[in-house]
Design an enzyme around this catalytic site. Sequence first.
Site, PDB file in Angstrom:
ATOM      1  N   ASP A 219       0.841  -1.193   0.000  1.00  0.00           N
ATOM      2  CA  ASP A 219       0.000   0.000   0.000  1.00  0.00           C
ATOM      3  C   ASP A 219       0.873   1.239   0.000  1.00  0.00           C
ATOM      4  O   ASP A 219       1.770   1.385   0.842  1.00  0.00           O
ATOM      5  CB  ASP A 219      -0.907   0.019   1.233  1.00  0.00           C
TER       6      ASP A 219
ATOM      7  N   ASP B 192     -10.276  -5.993  -1.254  1.00  0.00           N
ATOM      8  CA  ASP B 192      -9.254  -5.439  -0.366  1.00  0.00           C
ATOM      9  C   ASP B 192      -9.911  -4.781   0.841  1.00  0.00           C
ATOM     10  O   ASP B 192     -10.629  -3.787   0.689  1.00  0.00           O
ATOM     11  CB  ASP B 192      -8.404  -4.415  -1.119  1.00  0.00           C
TER      12      ASP B 192
END
Length: 225
Positions: free
Chosen positions: A33, A173
């Site tokens: 991320d 996600d």
Amino acid sequence: MGKLSASILAADLARLGDQVKLVEPYAEVIHVDIMDGHFVPPIALGAVVVRSLRPVTDRRLHGHLMVDAPEDLFDELRESGLDMVSFHIEAVPEPGPAIRKARGAGLCVGLTLKLETPVRDAEPYLEEIDDLMLMSIRPGWSFQTLNPDVYPRLEEARAEIDRRNPAVELEIDGGVKIENARRAVEAGATVLIAASGVFAEPDPADAARRLAAIAAGSPPDGEVG
């Protein structure tokens, strides 16, 4: 066959290489991320983390860009060793040029949608991308609870992917854990992204094993839901 993508956002960054090695036998993808403090409030990870991971693992490194102007990062991330990038459709005025720029940088490319963004917004680009990622939490933070509103969105996306470009991976996600992973797969997800669902568990390797089995369609002993 579905797969597990282990998100290092919840890993112990002081032992990142060791943490990745723990889950590598079960996670086909390592999810990174990347946040800029603008598109989402946190600032997290980046090219330096990708560069440090590349010699440690041969797994695909997939960057989830939660940033404004994601196209500005493609070249640096590719040079750092990233294999694939997914950027938010909400972060660009028109996805087409950014998709093409990612391809030009040598990256596989995907689009990511927030929970409130209609799935239909991504449909015109399904022939151009490798991956569609649907958020099941607010982007930016780990340790959130999966929002069940994602399930009908996965079903809608699955139908359009099957119709337009079956090669596209459909990812979920956010908040993915043993108890809800099967439902996500049944709704059409082919990639389970898990952060705390892997690295915050007492045995990250076992959690990764169990999630990978669910993703592949063969739930392990003890799986519920």
